[in-house]
Design an enzyme around this catalytic site. Structure first.
Site, PDB file in Angstrom:
ATOM      1  N   GLY A  53       0.825  -1.201   0.000  1.00 16.51           N
ATOM      2  CA  GLY A  53       0.000   0.000   0.000  1.00 16.51           C
ATOM      3  C   GLY A  53       0.861   1.253   0.000  1.00 16.51           C
ATOM      4  O   GLY A  53       1.826   1.378  -0.759  1.00 16.51           O
ATOM      5  N   GLY A  58      -2.804  -2.624  -6.907  1.00 18.48           N
ATOM      6  CA  GLY A  58      -1.904  -3.772  -6.923  1.00 18.48           C
ATOM      7  C   GLY A  58      -1.753  -4.368  -8.303  1.00 18.48           C
ATOM      8  O   GLY A  58      -0.657  -4.794  -8.698  1.00 18.48           O
ATOM      9  N   ASP A  59      -2.842  -4.384  -9.071  1.00 21.72           N
ATOM     10  CA  ASP A  59      -2.775  -4.885 -10.444  1.00 21.72           C
ATOM     11  C   ASP A  59      -1.874  -3.999 -11.295  1.00 21.72           C
ATOM     12  O   ASP A  59      -1.087  -4.483 -12.113  1.00 21.72           O
ATOM     13  CB  ASP A  59      -4.178  -4.935 -11.058  1.00 21.72           C
ATOM     14  CG  ASP A  59      -5.172  -5.681 -10.184  1.00 21.72           C
ATOM     15  OD1 ASP A  59      -4.754  -6.617  -9.474  1.00 21.72           O
ATOM     16  OD2 ASP A  59      -6.361  -5.314 -10.194  1.00 21.72           O
TER      17      ASP A  59
END
Length: 312
Positions: free
Chosen positions: A228, A257-258
């Protein structure tokens, strides 16, 4: 060529509020948008926006409303015909970037549909540099499905088989790590803790590196652990690296995240060293977090501030 595989695609509906979410209350929304989603689709959209050669493989019924949204995005795709429709996910974001997400389970594919999807992935993998297996598995799909696909790809293409990246969680990720030795996994800190049964206590970056070293290279060739706002840690057979993003106004964390995985793959495909791959991952993740909904960051969206890389 990078091939992404999304077994459980989703029509992502994002609702933007102009005030914090009030559970149990009636609340007006400031705006809404729809995107073709699912982890593999999200990765493919970022790669396509950067000009990379990409193909998204997914199950899709001819009459599924998801098809219109997918085609509007113009991402090259290979659809495997199925009977069920894609699920819908609902994301609610407020002005502070606080995100609430409701994920539906998706339709259960038949055994024949799963076989057809596996065969489509194997065929698409010919000549590819990477195959990316990303996202949750729909209800009824065996936990070892990703591991089976990896085995099928490697059996078919042998020494010419592409590298394999996996972005999954729970039993699906555990089965891959236990049986398939992927070239890259991309868990977040919670997924890494669940995978290994270890608590990431103390300094989060140091803990991620420590646990990552227990996986690479014995179980995986490399692990990219996203943290994060704390950045990410990359652990390879030779070293561990860490970096943090520049200050970012967060609008939605969905898909960040992707995008981080896509950024890593873009740099690696261009021959970058591990540190540069990590920096590219951080830039793309930060860019995604600064955009509404699950918008795919484009090159012009990437932060330009210097991102130092630490060796752990």
């Amino acid at each position: 060529m990078i091939v992404t595989v999304t077994v459980n695609p989703s029509l992502d509906r994002t609702i933007v509020l102009d005030a914090p979410l009030q559970p149990g209350a009636v609340q007006a929304a400031a705006s809404t948008r729809e995107d073709a989603g699912g982890k593999g689709i999200n990765v493919a959209r970022v790669l396509d926006a950067a000009g990379a050669d990409v193909l998204a493989v997914l199950p899709l019924a001819a009459d599924d409303p998801f098809a219109a949204v997918l085609h509007a995005g113009a991402v090259p795709a290979r659809a495997v015909p199925v009977g069920g429709h894609c699920r819908a996910n609902v994301t609610i974001t407020d002005p502070a970037g606080v995100t609430t997400k409701l994920n539906l389970p998706g339709a259960t594919p038949t055994d024949d549909e799963l076989t057809a999807l596996e065969e489509a992935v194997v065929a698409a993998a010919e000549g590819a540099r990477w195959v990316v297996l990303a996202g949750s598995l729909p209800p009824g799909v065996p936990d070892d499905f990703y591991a089976r696909v990896i085995e099928a790809v490697r059996t078919r293409w042998g020494d010419a088989a592409p590298r394999v990246a996996v972005d999954a969680s729970g039993p699906a990720l555990a089965a891959v790590v236990e049986h398939a030795h992927p070239d890259l996994i991309k868990p977040n800190d919670d997924e890494l803790a669940e995978l290994t049964g270890q608590v990431l206590d103390g300094d989060l970056t140091e803990a991620a590196a420590r646990i990552g070293r227990a996986l690479a290279p014995s179980k995986v060739a490399a692990a990219l652990v996203t943290l994060g706002g704390r950045g990410a840690v990359l652990v390879t057979a030779d070293a561990a690296y860490a970096a943090v993003p520049p200050p970012t106004r967060v609008r939605s964390t969905v898909g960040a995240g992707d995008s981080s995985l896509a950024g890593y793959l873009l740099a690696e495909s261009q021959g970058a060293d591990p540190g540069a791959c990590l920096v590219s991952s951080i830039r793309h993740g930060a860019a995604a977090a600064s955009l509404p909904g699950t918008m795919a960051p484009r090159p012009g969206d990437l932060p330009t501030a210097d991102i130092p890389v630490a060796h752990l």
